[in-house]
Design a protein around this motif. Structure first.
Motif, PDB file in Angstrom:
ATOM      1  N   SER A 187     -35.144 -17.918 -11.073  1.00 19.73           N
ATOM      2  CA  SER A 187     -36.594 -18.075 -10.962  1.00 19.73           C
ATOM      3  C   SER A 187     -36.960 -18.683  -9.608  1.00 19.73           C
ATOM      4  CB  SER A 187     -37.132 -18.935 -12.102  1.00 19.73           C
ATOM      5  OG  SER A 187     -36.679 -20.279 -11.989  1.00 19.73           O
ATOM      6  N   LEU A 245     -36.798 -15.868  -6.994  1.00 15.50           N
ATOM      7  CA  LEU A 245     -37.996 -15.030  -7.041  1.00 15.50           C
ATOM      8  C   LEU A 245     -39.206 -15.762  -6.456  1.00 15.50           C
ATOM      9  CD1 LEU A 245     -37.641 -13.442 -10.600  1.00 15.50           C
ATOM     10  CD2 LEU A 245     -37.056 -12.409  -8.404  1.00 15.50           C
ATOM     11  N   VAL A 304     -39.143 -13.707  -2.782  1.00 11.06           N
ATOM     12  CA  VAL A 304     -39.797 -12.418  -3.019  1.00 11.06           C
ATOM     13  C   VAL A 304     -41.270 -12.548  -2.669  1.00 11.06           C
ATOM     14  CG1 VAL A 304     -40.412 -10.695  -4.752  1.00 11.06           C
ATOM     15  CG2 VAL A 304     -38.147 -11.763  -4.794  1.00 11.06           C
ATOM     16  N   ARG A 330     -45.248  -8.353  -4.043  1.00 10.03           N
ATOM     17  CA  ARG A 330     -44.391  -7.465  -4.838  1.00 10.03           C
ATOM     18  C   ARG A 330     -44.693  -7.642  -6.322  1.00 10.03           C
ATOM     19  NH1 ARG A 330     -43.273  -6.299  -0.258  1.00 10.03           N
ATOM     20  NH2 ARG A 330     -44.802  -4.768  -0.888  1.00 10.03           N
ATOM     21  N   VAL A 371     -43.209  -7.918  -9.765  1.00 12.34           N
ATOM     22  CA  VAL A 371     -41.914  -8.257 -10.352  1.00 12.34           C
ATOM     23  C   VAL A 371     -41.925  -7.916 -11.839  1.00 12.34           C
ATOM     24  CG1 VAL A 371     -40.258 -10.109 -10.809  1.00 12.34           C
ATOM     25  CG2 VAL A 371     -41.564 -10.103  -8.667  1.00 12.34           C
ATOM     26  N   ILE A 379     -36.990  -8.270 -15.662  1.00 13.38           N
ATOM     27  CA  ILE A 379     -35.925  -9.213 -15.304  1.00 13.38           C
ATOM     28  C   ILE A 379     -34.914  -9.243 -16.453  1.00 13.38           C
ATOM     29  CG2 ILE A 379     -35.385 -11.596 -14.706  1.00 13.38           C
ATOM     30  CD1 ILE A 379     -38.306 -11.895 -13.778  1.00 13.38           C
ATOM     31  N   VAL A 392     -33.627  -6.778 -11.531  1.00 11.23           N
ATOM     32  CA  VAL A 392     -35.068  -6.993 -11.499  1.00 11.23           C
ATOM     33  C   VAL A 392     -35.722  -5.825 -10.775  1.00 11.23           C
ATOM     34  CG1 VAL A 392     -34.917  -8.344  -9.355  1.00 11.23           C
ATOM     35  CG2 VAL A 392     -36.912  -8.619 -10.854  1.00 11.23           C
ATOM     36  N   LEU A 447     -38.681  -4.635  -8.324  1.00  5.97           N
ATOM     37  CA  LEU A 447     -39.693  -5.054  -7.365  1.00  5.97           C
ATOM     38  C   LEU A 447     -40.513  -3.821  -7.018  1.00  5.97           C
ATOM     39  CD1 LEU A 447     -37.504  -7.305  -5.015  1.00  5.97           C
ATOM     40  CD2 LEU A 447     -38.755  -7.955  -7.095  1.00  5.97           C
ATOM     41  N   LEU A 503     -30.523 -10.309  -2.778  1.00  4.50           N
ATOM     42  CA  LEU A 503     -31.099  -9.322  -3.692  1.00  4.50           C
ATOM     43  C   LEU A 503     -30.948  -7.975  -3.010  1.00  4.50           C
ATOM     44  CD1 LEU A 503     -34.384 -10.956  -5.051  1.00  4.50           C
ATOM     45  CD2 LEU A 503     -32.595  -9.925  -6.453  1.00  4.50           C
TER      46      LEU A 503
END
Length: 351
Positions: free
Chosen positions: A25, A28, A32, A36, A38, A41, A58, A60, A136
């Motif tokens: 978390s 992200l 990120v 994006r 999300v 997950i 995940v 995106l 990622l």
């Protein structure tokens, strides 16, 4: 222990699912872009060649990514030649000669084990130890200059995806898929493997499903692609990161082990499925030699290669450490028919 250290594989693998979720978390939240979308997950378990990794998938903006824990002191590259492959993998009894094979034989001989060892070592990156950050990484590579918009069923014409983007190119795409009008001609009709109109679209056939993966297309060079990715807070993997993402430092020449496909027996078909299987991080890499995959530098991974029926030559481009002999020119226009890339988010510091 700080968060970056916690994201190292040696630590990550020992955490509970709850701790992993808390750490992910933070990834992200801090890395990120808030622009994006999300979704999906999922904590997943992946395994290949005896190496297991529990990590997160995940989406995106509906594109699948996988979290790769980092690794300090990762050993990459190759200097062990043909070890531990059996000698019959480079037997040339069924060789189909082509120009590149002819050049290899001229330069290396490729008769003795020693000559094959030299060839393999010079076809792979040098042995080295590097620190790999957590990342990622996009699960599937994308043809260069392309943006995925959906899937088209070749027979029914049904399209699923961004309908607005597809409507602009629909007429041109369907013109390639029209079956011949006469019965005789229709007997030999096959859907094209790919459809390409520069600066408009690129579509690739999935034969088993009779569907096309459809992309819009815009001509680009590597530098232009980098700038576009940076504007989206993405990067290309460098060569070290790419090799780690493929083989996870298993110290095998191939990510799946030492088996190479030679024939169509049951066991060799099992090997073929293994070659095409997602790796120990859940990432998918080509099980064929149809395109190069680019990195952030001029080194190209994988290759465009015509099979010559010498297993080691045909499968060496799929090695975790293979370096294509072709060097990417700085201003070369990257055709989607020749080059793939994948987006990445590099986690090198956390606030």
């Amino acid at each position: 222990m700080n968060t970056l250290e916690a994201l190292e594989w040696s630590n990550w693998k020992n955490y509970s699912s709850k701790t992993k979720r808390d750490l992910f978390s933070q990834v992200l939240l801090y890395f990120v872009s808030p622009l994006r979308r999300v979704s999906n997950i999922t904590l997943s378990q992946f395994e290949l060649a005896g190496v297991k990794c529990e990590t997160f998938e995940v989406n995106l903006d509906d594109e699948p990514f996988v979290f790769l824990p980092g690794k300090k002191g990762a050993i990459l590259g190759w200097d062990s030649g043909t070890q531990p492959l059996p000698a019959f993998y480079w037997d040339k009894k069924n060789l189909l000669m082509n120009q590149r094979v002819e050049d290899y034989i001229k330069n290396y001989g490729l008769e003795t084990t020693e000559e094959w060892d030299t060839f393999v070592n010079e076809s792979t990156s040098s042995l080295r130890q590097v620190d790999i950050p957590p990342m990622l990484v996009q699960k599937y590579p994308i043809p260069t200059g392309c943006k995925y918009i959906g899937r088209l069923h070749a027979v029914t014409g049904e399209f699923v995806g961004s309908v607005e983007a597809y409507a602009i190119i629909e007429k041109d795409i369907l013109s390639y898929l029209q079956a011949p009008q006469t019965f005789e001609a229709s007997l030999n009709f096959e859907f094209p493997g790919e459809i390409f109109q520069e600066n408009q679209f690129y579509a690739v056939l999935n034969p088993e499903e009779e569907t096309y993966t459809v992309y819009t297309h815009q001509v680009c060079t590597q530098e232009e692609l980098k700038k576009e990715l940076q504007s989206q807070v993405y990067e290309l993997l460098d060569e070290d990161q790419w090799e780690y993402a493929v083989g996870a430092t298993t110290r095998r020449l191939f990510r799946w082990g030492n088996e190479l496909v030679e024939d169509h027996s049951f066991w060799q078909n099992q090997t073929h499925r293994l070659v095409s299987k997602p790796n120990m991080f859940g990432l998918s890499f080509a099980g064929n030699n149809l395109r190069y995959e680019i990195t952030s530098g001029n080194q190209l991974k994988q290759d465009k290669w015509t099979n010559c029926h010498v297993p080691l030559l045909d499968y060496l481009p799929l090695s975790s450490y293979y370096r294509a002999r072709k060097i990417l020119a700085k201003q070369e226009v990257l055709s989607p028919k020749d080059y793939l890339y994948r987006k990445a988010i590099i986690i090198d510091q956390l606030t």
